[in-house]
Scaffold this active site. Structure first.
Site, PDB file in Angstrom:
ATOM      1  N   TYR A 140      -4.794  -8.458  -5.088  1.00  0.00           N
ATOM      2  CA  TYR A 140      -3.365  -8.144  -5.064  1.00  0.00           C
ATOM      3  C   TYR A 140      -2.767  -8.271  -3.665  1.00  0.00           C
ATOM      4  O   TYR A 140      -1.559  -8.418  -3.515  1.00  0.00           O
ATOM      5  CB  TYR A 140      -3.119  -6.724  -5.581  1.00  0.00           C
ATOM      6  CG  TYR A 140      -3.380  -6.546  -7.067  1.00  0.00           C
ATOM      7  CD1 TYR A 140      -3.683  -7.624  -7.883  1.00  0.00           C
ATOM      8  CD2 TYR A 140      -3.329  -5.295  -7.639  1.00  0.00           C
ATOM      9  CE1 TYR A 140      -3.933  -7.470  -9.228  1.00  0.00           C
ATOM     10  CE2 TYR A 140      -3.570  -5.115  -8.991  1.00  0.00           C
ATOM     11  CZ  TYR A 140      -3.869  -6.199  -9.786  1.00  0.00           C
ATOM     12  OH  TYR A 140      -4.112  -6.028 -11.118  1.00  0.00           O
ATOM     13  N   ASP A 247      -7.344  -1.670 -12.225  1.00  0.00           N
ATOM     14  CA  ASP A 247      -6.044  -1.714 -12.882  1.00  0.00           C
ATOM     15  C   ASP A 247      -6.236  -1.881 -14.387  1.00  0.00           C
ATOM     16  O   ASP A 247      -5.627  -1.168 -15.198  1.00  0.00           O
ATOM     17  CB  ASP A 247      -5.247  -2.880 -12.299  1.00  0.00           C
ATOM     18  CG  ASP A 247      -3.783  -2.861 -12.698  1.00  0.00           C
ATOM     19  OD1 ASP A 247      -3.372  -1.967 -13.461  1.00  0.00           O
ATOM     20  OD2 ASP A 247      -3.029  -3.745 -12.249  1.00  0.00           O
ATOM     21  N   ASP A 251      -6.302   1.431 -17.545  1.00  0.00           N
ATOM     22  CA  ASP A 251      -5.372   1.420 -18.668  1.00  0.00           C
ATOM     23  C   ASP A 251      -6.129   1.427 -19.999  1.00  0.00           C
ATOM     24  O   ASP A 251      -5.699   2.078 -20.963  1.00  0.00           O
ATOM     25  CB  ASP A 251      -4.460   0.190 -18.602  1.00  0.00           C
ATOM     26  CG  ASP A 251      -3.245   0.416 -17.712  1.00  0.00           C
ATOM     27  OD1 ASP A 251      -3.194   1.475 -17.052  1.00  0.00           O
ATOM     28  OD2 ASP A 251      -2.358  -0.446 -17.675  1.00  0.00           O
TER      29      ASP A 251
END
Length: 357
Positions: A140, A247, A251
């Site tokens: 990222y 990430d 989730d």
């Protein structure tokens, strides 16, 4: 006196933060919590007011605070903006500007909500996982990145996965320290069979574990970890992994609990300063309707008290109060079950405050 910066943000952010502030105000009045509170703008609301998703004034206040409580950022209103001006850049700017390298994402299933999980109750009953995600490195943030035109006229997108040994070492230490207060087990998730960067990740985590005989370390490839989270999630205690893998896996783990509306998160730097936020995002489709679940934000306050404000006693009190509210059968729309009473955002916040008594 400790300092708190409150950033309501966008979408349902202001609504859920308002309920969390009811809890904080109650604790200040009744629980002896001494806290100096400031407000600031971030995300789309900041862009509308100041032309940037992270105004200098907000970052300055954040650096001076002991903890930051964030609602959520983003929404379709700002999607047409160039990437550098989108609300999410404000969030990334806070993470990098404050050095918030360790993201703690618990996946805890309240027993009252076992039927709300998409998995069988016996598979998820008693679920209590902590995912430790590296937050300021990896693909990222890696350079070079962008979209370029090749000699043949075709466009090519590229991003770079980069981790230095020091970055891996410090996130491993966070995971080991947390595991030492839990069941003492850490699973490091990588893709070392394909990616050289995560081959280094595995080497460094293994070396760091050599000085921690109190920790049982295992390794798992990310594709297998994703499968195991659904097959047998209770095998995990603490998971430590890269920015992108964390990430995705956090989730996935969140949905095992039945609703992402129940789960808090913390992002910490090396000084113990932290930003605390629910994991569910800005949910612009339900903003302003008094139906959002504020419990993840309220539980984020509990994490804030535990990790940044040195008041674990008050954190325990909040978590117990949330359990009592669920015992009373109160449910927001996202966790509604047959035979329970549906309540709105504000009523749920009021119920938690009442349960604190």
């Amino acid at each position: 006196m400790k300092k708190l910066l409150v950033l309501p943000g966008d979408g349902i952010g202001p609504e859920i933060v308002a309920e969390a502030m009811k809890v904080i105000d109650h604790l200040k009045a009744a629980g002896g919590l001494e806290l100096e509170i400031e407000q600031g703008l971030v995300g789309g609301s900041a862009y509308d007011a100041a032309g940037t998703p992270l105004p200098d004034a907000t970052l300055e206040k954040a650096r001076a605070a002991d903890a930051i409580l964030l609602g959520a950022v983003g929404g379709p209103k700002w999607e047409p903006l160039e990437i550098a001006l989108r609300p999410e850049k404000g969030l990334l700017g806070l993470r990098s500007g404050l050095g918030l390298f360790a993201n703690l994402r618990p996946a805890i299933l309240y027993p009252q909500l076992a039927e709300a999980s998409s998995l069988k109750p016996e598979v998820v009953a008693g679920l209590d996982i902590m995912i430790v995600r590296e937050l300021t490195g990896g693909i990222y943030f890696g350079q070079p990145r962008g979209v370029r035109e090749l000699d043949n006229g075709e466009r090519e997108g590229f991003n770079t996965l980069v981790y230095a040994e020091s970055e891996i070492r410090r996130i491993a230490r966070v995971a080991f320290d947390i595991a030492a207060k839990r069941a003492g087990r850490v699973c490091s998730v990588d893709k070392a069979n394909v990616l050289e960067c995560t081959e280094l990740w595995r080497e460094v985590v293994t070396a760091e574990a050599a000085s921690r005989p109190d920790i049982e370390l295992s390794h798992m490839y990310v594709d297998n970890a994703a499968m195991q989270l659904v097959r047998a999630p209770k095998q995990f205690d603490v998971i430590v992994t890269t920015n992108m893998f964390g990430d995705i896996l956090s989730d996935e783990a969140a949905m095992l609990t039945g609703s992402i509306g129940m789960l808090p998160s913390a992002s910490l730097n090396e000084q113990g300063q932290g930003m605390y936020e629910p994991i569910h995002g800005s949910a612009p489709d339900i903003a302003g309707q008094n139906i959002a679940n504020p419990l993840a934000t309220i539980l984020s306050v509990a994490m804030m008290l535990r990790f940044s404000l040195d008041r674990s006693d008050l954190a325990d009190t909040i978590e117990a109060a949330v359990g009592r509210v669920l015992d009373q059968g109160l449910r927001t729309a996202d966790i509604m079950q047959d035979g329970k009473r549906r309540v709105g955002t504000a009523e749920m916040g009021d119920a938690v405050v009442a349960a604190l008594n």
